[in-house]
Design an enzyme around this catalytic site. Structure first.
Site, mmCIF file in Angstrom:
data_model
loop_
_atom_site.group_PDB
_atom_site.id
_atom_site.type_symbol
_atom_site.label_atom_id
_atom_site.label_comp_id
_atom_site.label_asym_id
_atom_site.label_seq_id
_atom_site.Cartn_x
_atom_site.Cartn_y
_atom_site.Cartn_z
ATOM 1 N N LEU A 12 11.314 14.487 -3.008
ATOM 2 C CA LEU A 12 12.225 13.359 -2.813
ATOM 3 C C LEU A 12 11.495 12.080 -3.178
ATOM 4 C CD1 LEU A 12 13.739 14.334 0.672
ATOM 5 C CD2 LEU A 12 14.436 15.076 -1.617
ATOM 6 N N GLU A 192 1.901 -6.417 -3.140
ATOM 7 C CA GLU A 192 3.265 -6.483 -3.629
ATOM 8 C C GLU A 192 3.685 -7.944 -3.827
ATOM 9 O OE1 GLU A 192 5.021 -3.880 -4.406
ATOM 10 O OE2 GLU A 192 3.794 -2.293 -3.503
ATOM 11 N N ASP A 203 2.167 -2.543 8.175
ATOM 12 C CA ASP A 203 1.696 -1.273 7.621
ATOM 13 C C ASP A 203 0.577 -0.689 8.483
ATOM 14 O OD1 ASP A 203 1.321 0.567 5.047
ATOM 15 O OD2 ASP A 203 -0.670 -0.152 5.616
ATOM 16 N N LYS A 207 0.324 2.867 11.028
ATOM 17 C CA LYS A 207 -0.760 3.844 10.933
ATOM 18 C C LYS A 207 -1.528 3.944 12.245
ATOM 19 C CE LYS A 207 -1.170 2.976 5.977
ATOM 20 N NZ LYS A 207 -1.947 2.289 4.912
#
Length: 434
Positions: A12, A192, A203, A207
């Site tokens: 996917l 980004e 992010d 984690k």
């Protein structure tokens, strides 16, 4: 090798990671079959657009925009690398309910609603593996999930975001400010166009939640993790760290602590100063590293590329081979381990140290007044130095360990004092014992 029917794999997503998964499945098909004990056959690749440009060429008959139909078509293994919460969650649940095991790199989903996914995998009797969700190619999930499961992990300290590490490393090595270092990271493809998830710590917090859950056998979500980013870190902060033989890093810190009602978990992400002698201080550019402390094994460090298509795909393929071996043997791997159900301490109860830079009036008795402010809140001073004279007078104080609430109250007190012109910098200090 005895001939076995192939296991059908659905992928996917075909972005930077998914395309590399497809490439490795194709180019290394024979080796993977030998290692897994059964061939792994690419059954289909779900994408948003059939005509989008891709890093690898995928045969047209394997591409589909109907991801739900693909994961419920009788495939054996599903690789989810599309990211985000939906439709990833629904697709993973549909795959498990249809009898497929799942490999995912989706840190955000695992950190927000991992419990639902693990419960579905348990009910279906299927594997849910996610080595690629934390630190790219670095093997850290399996060591915590399997290798150290007989030990008691007490602390996990890590650099788990390559973008922020590159920015802070550039600020340290060149003296650049945050904006300039971010701009360079964007030009080089490390950041980004919208870097919010990285530079504001989202992010890394996801984690940290995954690492804390594994290390301490309790459910920790991203919402449980105290989060601060690096956008307020200045060149002056980095220089001040250098003056005390330290560097600034964005750290994910997960600890087992003694709380008011027994052991509890602390999970936090924030910039901190660490001494240059600490192993994490030498982690440069966009690399990641995770430092694990346990009672029996002692201190362990895992280091390597924390992102990128090929490194992350390497972790995905490792999980695929492991699950394929389970299929061949008629077994499954370990599921979620959350038996301790420990509470997560609020940040105010977390023990830490502070580096505080204070612009003060240059007159007699200032140091004593500042020391008194620290003492009133139960915070002991480890070191203090004065820089400059007159209008440029500044005190730099490093505290001993205290609760974050005590330290925050001390800073608030300092900001109200007549002798204090400004508290110019506040940063936590990690990596040293007292």
């Amino acid at each position: 090798m005895q001939t076995k029917d192939a296991l059908r794999v659905a992928v996917l997503g075909c972005g930077s990671v998914g395309s590399q998964v497809v490439r490795l499945l194709t180019e290394q098909a024979d080796d993977l079959a030998m290692r897994a004990g059964v061939p792994l056959e690419l059954a289909g690749v779900a994408v948003r657009r059939l005509d989008a440009p891709r890093d690898v060429e995928v045969p047209a008959h394997l591409l589909t925009t109907d991801a739900t139909a693909l994961v419920t078509s009788g495939v054996d293994l599903v690789v989810e690398v599309i990211g985000g919460i939906e439709p990833a969650r629904s697709l993973i649940l549909a795959a498990l309910e249809s009898g497929a095991s799942v490999v995912t790199a989706n840190k955000a989903l695992l950190a927000e609603d991992g419990a639902t996914l693990f419960e579905a995998a348990e009910k279906a009797g299927r594997d849910l593996y996610y080595e690629a969700a934390v630190a790219g190619a670095i093997p850290i999930i399996r060591p915590l999930r399997e290798s150290l499961v007989g030990d008691t992990v007490t602390r996990v300290l890590g650099i788990v975001n390559g973008t922020t590490n590159y920015i802070l490393d550039k600020m340290d090595s060149s003296g650049a400010g945050f904006a300039d270092a971010l701009g360079e990271a964007q030009e080089l493809g490390y950041a980004e166009a919208d870097p919010t998830a990285d530079v504001e710590g989202f992010d890394a917090a996801a984690k940290a939640a995954i690492l804390a859950s594994l290390a301490f056998h309790t459910r920790v979500t991203a919402a449980d993790v105290h989060r601060e980013g690096i956008s307020d870190v200045t060149a002056a902060d980095v220089r001040s760290a250098a003056d005390m033989g330290a560097v600034v890093k964005l750290l994910a810190i997960c600890e087992l602590r003694d709380g008011p009602d027994g052991q509890a978990v602390s999970a936090r992400v924030h910039p901190a100063m660490i001494p240059r002698s600490h192993p994490l201080a030498s982690v440069r550019e966009a690399y990641n590293a995770v430092f694990v402390e346990s009672r029996a094994a002692g201190r362990l460090m895992f280091y390597g590329p924390g992102a990128g298509g090929a490194p992350t795909a390497s972790a995905v393929l490792g999980d695929l081979v492991t699950i394929a071996r389970h299929h061949r043997a008629g077994t499954r791997g370990a599921g979620e381990s959350a038996y301790t159900a420990r509470p997560v301490l609020p940040m105010g109860e977390t023990l830490t140290r502070y580096h505080v830079a204070i612009d003060v009036e240059d007159r007699a008795g200032v140091l004593a007044l500042v020391a008194t402010a620290f003492a009133e809140h139960g915070v002991s001073i480890q070191t203090v130095r004065q820089e400059g004279r007159g209008a440029d007078a500044q005190l730099v104080v490093v505290s001993h360990r205290a609760t974050d609430a005590q330290l925050a109250a001390t800073v608030a007190h300092l900001q109200q004092m007549d002798i204090v012109r400004e508290v110019t910098s506040v940063m936590r200090v990690e990596g040293e014992t007292e």
